[in-house]
Design a protein around this motif. Structure first.
Motif, PDB file in Angstrom:
ATOM      1  N   LEU A  66      -0.868 129.895 163.821  1.00  0.00           N
ATOM      2  CA  LEU A  66       0.510 130.378 163.926  1.00  0.00           C
ATOM      3  C   LEU A  66       0.664 131.500 162.916  1.00  0.00           C
ATOM      4  O   LEU A  66       0.609 131.281 161.708  1.00  0.00           O
ATOM      5  CB  LEU A  66       1.505 129.245 163.635  1.00  0.00           C
ATOM      6  CG  LEU A  66       1.686 128.266 164.793  1.00  0.00           C
ATOM      7  CD1 LEU A  66       0.583 127.241 164.819  1.00  0.00           C
ATOM      8  CD2 LEU A  66       3.043 127.603 164.709  1.00  0.00           C
TER       9      LEU A  66
ATOM     10  N   SER B 292       2.684 134.503 161.383  1.00  0.00           N
ATOM     11  CA  SER B 292       3.920 135.258 161.162  1.00  0.00           C
ATOM     12  C   SER B 292       3.488 136.678 160.787  1.00  0.00           C
ATOM     13  O   SER B 292       2.322 137.016 160.870  1.00  0.00           O
ATOM     14  CB  SER B 292       4.699 134.611 160.031  1.00  0.00           C
ATOM     15  OG  SER B 292       4.009 134.817 158.820  1.00  0.00           O
TER      16      SER B 292
ATOM     17  N   GLY C  17       3.889 137.490 157.699  1.00  0.00           N
ATOM     18  CA  GLY C  17       3.945 137.335 156.240  1.00  0.00           C
ATOM     19  C   GLY C  17       2.585 137.394 155.564  1.00  0.00           C
ATOM     20  O   GLY C  17       1.576 137.764 156.172  1.00  0.00           O
TER      21      GLY C  17
ATOM     22  N   VAL D 185      -1.022 133.039 167.599  1.00  0.00           N
ATOM     23  CA  VAL D 185       0.265 132.968 168.304  1.00  0.00           C
ATOM     24  C   VAL D 185       1.344 133.427 167.334  1.00  0.00           C
ATOM     25  O   VAL D 185       1.416 132.946 166.197  1.00  0.00           O
ATOM     26  CB  VAL D 185       0.580 131.529 168.778  1.00  0.00           C
ATOM     27  CG1 VAL D 185       1.930 131.497 169.482  1.00  0.00           C
ATOM     28  CG2 VAL D 185      -0.502 131.017 169.707  1.00  0.00           C
TER      29      VAL D 185
ATOM     30  N   PHE E 276       5.562 134.101 166.944  1.00  0.00           N
ATOM     31  CA  PHE E 276       6.891 133.855 167.509  1.00  0.00           C
ATOM     32  C   PHE E 276       7.824 134.945 166.999  1.00  0.00           C
ATOM     33  O   PHE E 276       7.919 135.169 165.784  1.00  0.00           O
ATOM     34  CB  PHE E 276       7.397 132.469 167.093  1.00  0.00           C
ATOM     35  CG  PHE E 276       6.589 131.368 167.708  1.00  0.00           C
ATOM     36  CD1 PHE E 276       6.967 130.782 168.907  1.00  0.00           C
ATOM     37  CD2 PHE E 276       5.406 130.931 167.108  1.00  0.00           C
ATOM     38  CE1 PHE E 276       6.208 129.787 169.487  1.00  0.00           C
ATOM     39  CE2 PHE E 276       4.632 129.940 167.677  1.00  0.00           C
ATOM     40  CZ  PHE E 276       5.032 129.354 168.871  1.00  0.00           C
TER      41      PHE E 276
ATOM     42  N   ARG F 153      10.123 124.829 163.648  1.00  0.00           N
ATOM     43  CA  ARG F 153       8.681 124.664 163.417  1.00  0.00           C
ATOM     44  C   ARG F 153       8.069 123.658 164.393  1.00  0.00           C
ATOM     45  O   ARG F 153       6.958 123.857 164.887  1.00  0.00           O
ATOM     46  CB  ARG F 153       8.419 124.165 161.989  1.00  0.00           C
ATOM     47  CG  ARG F 153       8.711 125.168 160.936  1.00  0.00           C
ATOM     48  CD  ARG F 153       7.582 126.194 160.844  1.00  0.00           C
ATOM     49  NE  ARG F 153       8.068 127.403 160.220  1.00  0.00           N
ATOM     50  CZ  ARG F 153       8.380 127.510 158.931  1.00  0.00           C
ATOM     51  NH1 ARG F 153       8.209 126.491 158.125  1.00  0.00           N
ATOM     52  NH2 ARG F 153       8.847 128.631 158.466  1.00  0.00           N
TER      53      ARG F 153
ATOM     54  N   MET G 134       7.684 125.423 167.552  1.00  0.00           N
ATOM     55  CA  MET G 134       6.555 126.371 167.480  1.00  0.00           C
ATOM     56  C   MET G 134       5.222 125.650 167.688  1.00  0.00           C
ATOM     57  O   MET G 134       4.353 126.129 168.413  1.00  0.00           O
ATOM     58  CB  MET G 134       6.504 127.040 166.101  1.00  0.00           C
ATOM     59  CG  MET G 134       7.526 128.118 165.885  1.00  0.00           C
ATOM     60  SD  MET G 134       7.179 128.823 164.234  1.00  0.00           S
ATOM     61  CE  MET G 134       8.390 130.111 164.200  1.00  0.00           C
TER      62      MET G 134
ATOM     63  N   GLN H  94       5.807 125.894 148.177  1.00  0.00           N
ATOM     64  CA  GLN H  94       5.980 127.338 147.958  1.00  0.00           C
ATOM     65  C   GLN H  94       7.415 127.768 148.232  1.00  0.00           C
ATOM     66  O   GLN H  94       7.972 128.584 147.523  1.00  0.00           O
ATOM     67  CB  GLN H  94       5.018 128.110 148.864  1.00  0.00           C
ATOM     68  CG  GLN H  94       4.945 129.571 148.515  1.00  0.00           C
ATOM     69  CD  GLN H  94       4.204 130.356 149.576  1.00  0.00           C
ATOM     70  OE1 GLN H  94       4.784 130.835 150.534  1.00  0.00           O
ATOM     71  NE2 GLN H  94       2.900 130.466 149.409  1.00  0.00           N
ATOM     72  N   VAL H  95       7.976 127.229 149.302  1.00  0.00           N
ATOM     73  CA  VAL H  95       9.402 127.425 149.565  1.00  0.00           C
ATOM     74  C   VAL H  95       9.968 126.059 149.899  1.00  0.00           C
ATOM     75  O   VAL H  95       9.222 125.104 150.159  1.00  0.00           O
ATOM     76  CB  VAL H  95       9.642 128.414 150.737  1.00  0.00           C
ATOM     77  CG1 VAL H  95       9.320 129.837 150.337  1.00  0.00           C
ATOM     78  CG2 VAL H  95       8.845 128.009 151.956  1.00  0.00           C
TER      79      VAL H  95
ATOM     80  N   GLN I 193       8.679 123.798 152.637  1.00  0.00           N
ATOM     81  CA  GLN I 193       7.281 123.349 152.660  1.00  0.00           C
ATOM     82  C   GLN I 193       7.053 122.177 151.697  1.00  0.00           C
ATOM     83  O   GLN I 193       6.228 122.236 150.797  1.00  0.00           O
ATOM     84  CB  GLN I 193       6.346 124.529 152.366  1.00  0.00           C
ATOM     85  CG  GLN I 193       6.442 125.585 153.469  1.00  0.00           C
ATOM     86  CD  GLN I 193       5.612 126.821 153.221  1.00  0.00           C
ATOM     87  OE1 GLN I 193       4.704 126.833 152.405  1.00  0.00           O
ATOM     88  NE2 GLN I 193       5.927 127.887 153.929  1.00  0.00           N
TER      89      GLN I 193
ATOM     90  N   LYS J 185       0.776 130.935 144.946  1.00  0.00           N
ATOM     91  CA  LYS J 185       1.104 132.198 145.627  1.00  0.00           C
ATOM     92  C   LYS J 185       0.241 133.343 145.084  1.00  0.00           C
ATOM     93  O   LYS J 185      -0.230 134.184 145.850  1.00  0.00           O
ATOM     94  CB  LYS J 185       2.585 132.527 145.460  1.00  0.00           C
ATOM     95  CG  LYS J 185       3.047 133.679 146.333  1.00  0.00           C
ATOM     96  CD  LYS J 185       3.195 133.245 147.792  1.00  0.00           C
ATOM     97  CE  LYS J 185       3.478 134.397 148.732  1.00  0.00           C
ATOM     98  NZ  LYS J 185       3.756 133.971 150.093  1.00  0.00           N
TER      99      LYS J 185
ATOM    100  N   CYS K  90      11.462 135.152 162.530  1.00  0.00           N
ATOM    101  CA  CYS K  90      12.403 134.386 163.356  1.00  0.00           C
ATOM    102  C   CYS K  90      12.878 133.124 162.642  1.00  0.00           C
ATOM    103  O   CYS K  90      13.981 132.649 162.895  1.00  0.00           O
ATOM    104  CB  CYS K  90      11.766 134.051 164.697  1.00  0.00           C
ATOM    105  SG  CYS K  90      10.338 132.978 164.556  1.00  0.00           S
TER     106      CYS K  90
HETATM  107  P1  ATP Z   1       3.785 133.431 155.917  1.00  0.00           P
HETATM  108  O1  ATP Z   1       3.550 134.323 154.749  1.00  0.00           O
HETATM  109  O2  ATP Z   1       2.529 133.053 156.646  1.00  0.00           O
HETATM  110  O3  ATP Z   1       4.900 133.918 156.802  1.00  0.00           O
HETATM  111  P2  ATP Z   1       5.634 131.842 154.458  1.00  0.00           P
HETATM  112  O4  ATP Z   1       5.321 131.435 153.080  1.00  0.00           O
HETATM  113  O5  ATP Z   1       6.590 132.969 154.685  1.00  0.00           O
HETATM  114  O6  ATP Z   1       4.290 132.080 155.276  1.00  0.00           O
HETATM  115  P3  ATP Z   1       7.140 130.260 156.233  1.00  0.00           P
HETATM  116  O7  ATP Z   1       7.915 131.417 156.705  1.00  0.00           O
HETATM  117  O8  ATP Z   1       7.837 129.047 155.739  1.00  0.00           O
HETATM  118  O9  ATP Z   1       6.143 130.539 155.108  1.00  0.00           O
HETATM  119  O10 ATP Z   1       6.137 129.836 157.398  1.00  0.00           O
HETATM  120  C1  ATP Z   1       5.188 128.808 157.208  1.00  0.00           C
HETATM  121  C2  ATP Z   1       4.131 128.940 158.301  1.00  0.00           C
HETATM  122  O11 ATP Z   1       4.744 128.779 159.587  1.00  0.00           O
HETATM  123  C3  ATP Z   1       3.513 130.314 158.344  1.00  0.00           C
HETATM  124  O12 ATP Z   1       2.456 130.434 157.418  1.00  0.00           O
HETATM  125  C4  ATP Z   1       3.037 130.389 159.761  1.00  0.00           C
HETATM  126  O13 ATP Z   1       1.825 129.676 159.942  1.00  0.00           O
HETATM  127  C5  ATP Z   1       4.137 129.670 160.505  1.00  0.00           C
HETATM  128  N1  ATP Z   1       5.147 130.658 160.942  1.00  0.00           N
HETATM  129  C6  ATP Z   1       6.286 131.001 160.348  1.00  0.00           C
HETATM  130  N2  ATP Z   1       6.927 131.952 161.055  1.00  0.00           N
HETATM  131  C7  ATP Z   1       6.138 132.228 162.132  1.00  0.00           C
HETATM  132  C8  ATP Z   1       6.222 133.115 163.231  1.00  0.00           C
HETATM  133  N3  ATP Z   1       7.240 133.934 163.359  1.00  0.00           N
HETATM  134  N4  ATP Z   1       5.239 133.111 164.135  1.00  0.00           N
HETATM  135  C9  ATP Z   1       4.171 132.290 163.994  1.00  0.00           C
HETATM  136  N5  ATP Z   1       4.043 131.432 162.984  1.00  0.00           N
HETATM  137  C10 ATP Z   1       4.997 131.398 162.058  1.00  0.00           C
END
Ligand code: ATP
Ligand code: MG
Length: 403
Positions: free
Chosen positions: A179, A181, A183, A203, A205, A261, A264, A287-288, A291, A316, A339
């Motif tokens: 998954l 993002s 990020g 994947v 989202f 989540r 997802m 971390q947040v 989580q 981090k 999202c």
């Molecule tokens: P990341 O840096 O990977 O976005 P994050 O610390 O910002 O992680 P979150 O936003 O809480 O953490 O997301 C936790 C995890 O959920 C992400 O690492 C990812 O695996 C999944 N996730 C979050 N948002 C998405 C998205 N838009 N599409 C796919 N997976 C996502």
């Protein structure tokens, strides 16, 4: 003949699996060096030798080898007959190529029928370099390490080992769905799984139509970048905004993120390719606020699939350092709106329970929402290097629903 000698460590330890691992590493090296004048890739006594055509672009071959998981280290070498005069001449050529003050000869005699032992050969070649080129022997930290390896039928002389990325050859551990993002964390998580021998499908989202397409562009750039370690990738983008608004309309505010989540994971599991063995996220404990162990448990309970979080115990800062090393950081920090931040309350729950999540979801038609996400998903293929995409062009694999 010029060649690259590739050495592996970890895969040598894998007992009965070793031949399979070595075959896979050879296949991946051949694949990674397609079109670069590699005439053959052969297993020789615990090493893999890539033999190069005279015009082969050695630096580009090395770059590809340096991105192939399973490679512990490698050297650019010349292949010669296992003959003392030829070896001596090649060692002297190597010593004359660049100025140095200290050197060492590192010998390895895998072919025990060669008449000199490794120490004898090292002493003889060291004396020849000192007499004919100069320099002082420093066995601990030489400026110029010259490696001589004697294998059956051939010897290899090289000017030092360069580090490979380590790990296991991609595909030996199977297939996973990450998954992703836009990020910092999830690209690092995906890279770690590739390093452990997984082929990673992605994947993403997107909050479209409630967010811009920026996160999709970032996910595409990140997948394109990560593809250099596995050569072929697939990214499936799921428009998630409408599904989220359905969740928002029907469940308590505090549980929105947990329910996003869970949805997802279900959709990612349904989209996973045949044989995909796990879902991967970039979550890291604490971390947040979303989580926590409680939330992770409540999220993972949405699916029977194995959910892996390779960054769970990392700080981090460590994750950022790794993102910088693998080259994803600059893209990850570009502005976008994930999202998961859509319609989220100021204080989401940090202690969701499975029972609460399931109770909230009774207000939703889960299978219809999963089907909607799957039906709207689009899939794109990535190939490294991108020039090869033309040769491999064809329709992306059809979307298949599993689970
Ligand atoms: P990341 O840096 O990977 O976005 P994050 O610390 O910002 O992680 P979150 O936003 O809480 O953490 O997301 C936790 C995890 O959920 C992400 O690492 C990812 O695996 C999944 N996730 C979050 N948002 C998405 C998205 N838009 N599409 C796919 N997976 C996502
Ligand atoms: Mg994020």
């Amino acid at each position: 003949m010029a060649c690259v000698v590739v050495r592996y460590h970890e895969i040598a330890l894998k007992g009965g699996n070793r031949p399979r691992f070595v075959r896979r590493l050879i296949a991946n090296l051949r694949d990674a060096t397609t079109g670069l004048g590699v005439l053959g890739a052969d297993s020789r006594q615990g090493r893999i030798v890539l033999r190069l055509a005279p015009a082969a672009p050695v630096d580009r071959v090395c770059d590809r080898v340096a991105h192939t998981f399973g490679v512990a280290n490698y050297s650019v070498a010349v292949e010669l007959p296992a003959d003392l005069d030829a070896i001596r001449a090649a060692v002297l050529d190597c010593a004359r190529a660049e100025p140095f003050t200290t050197f060492a000869i590192r010998t390895r005699r895998a072919d025990k029928s060669f008449p000199l032992t490794s120490p004898q050969l090292g002493a003889l070649l060291g004396a020849a370099v000192a007499a004919e080129v100069g320099g002082r022997v420093d066995l601990d930290a030489p400026e110029l390490p010259i490696t001589v390896e004697i294998l059956p039928r051939a010897a290899y002389v090289s000017g030092g080992k360069r580090p490979g990325p380590g790990g296991l050859p991609v595909t030996v551990s199977g297939r996973v769905t990450c998954l992703m993002s836009g990020g910092i964390d999830s690209p690092v998580a995906a890279h770690r799984m590739m390093q452990r021998g997984c082929r990673v499908d992605f994947v993403h989202f997107s909050g479209v139509p409630y967010t811009s397409r920026a996160s999709i562009d970032k996910a595409r750039d990140l997948v394109e970048h990560l593809t250099r370690w596995q050569l072929r990738s697939e990214l499936t983008v799921v428009p998630f905004g409408e599904i989220q608004s359905e969740i928002v309309a029907r469940v308590p505010r505090s549980h929105r993120v947990v329910l996003y989540r869970r949805m997802m994971l279900r959709i990612a599991a349904a989209l996973g390719r045949r044989g995909a063995r796990a879902l991967v996220t970039g979550e890291s404990l604490g971390q947040v606020s979303s989580q926590t162990l409680e939330n992770m448990q409540a999220v993972a309970a949405a699916t029977p699939a194995l959910v892996l979080r390779p960054l769970v115990g990392m700080d981090k800062n460590e994750i950022i350092q790794q993102a910088v090393r693998i080259g994803t950081f600059a893209t990850s920090i570009l502005p976008d709106q994930d999202c998961c931040s859509l319609f989220t309350p100021a204080h989401p729950t940090t202690r969701a329970t499975v029972a609460e999540a399931e109770a909230a979801e009774r207000q939703l038609d889960l299978s219809a929402l999963v089907a909607r996400g799957v039906a709207a998903a689009t899939r794109e293929r990535f190939v490294f290097p991108p020039e090869l995409a033309v040769a491999a062009a064809g329709p992306a694999a059809p979307l298949t629903v599993r689970g």
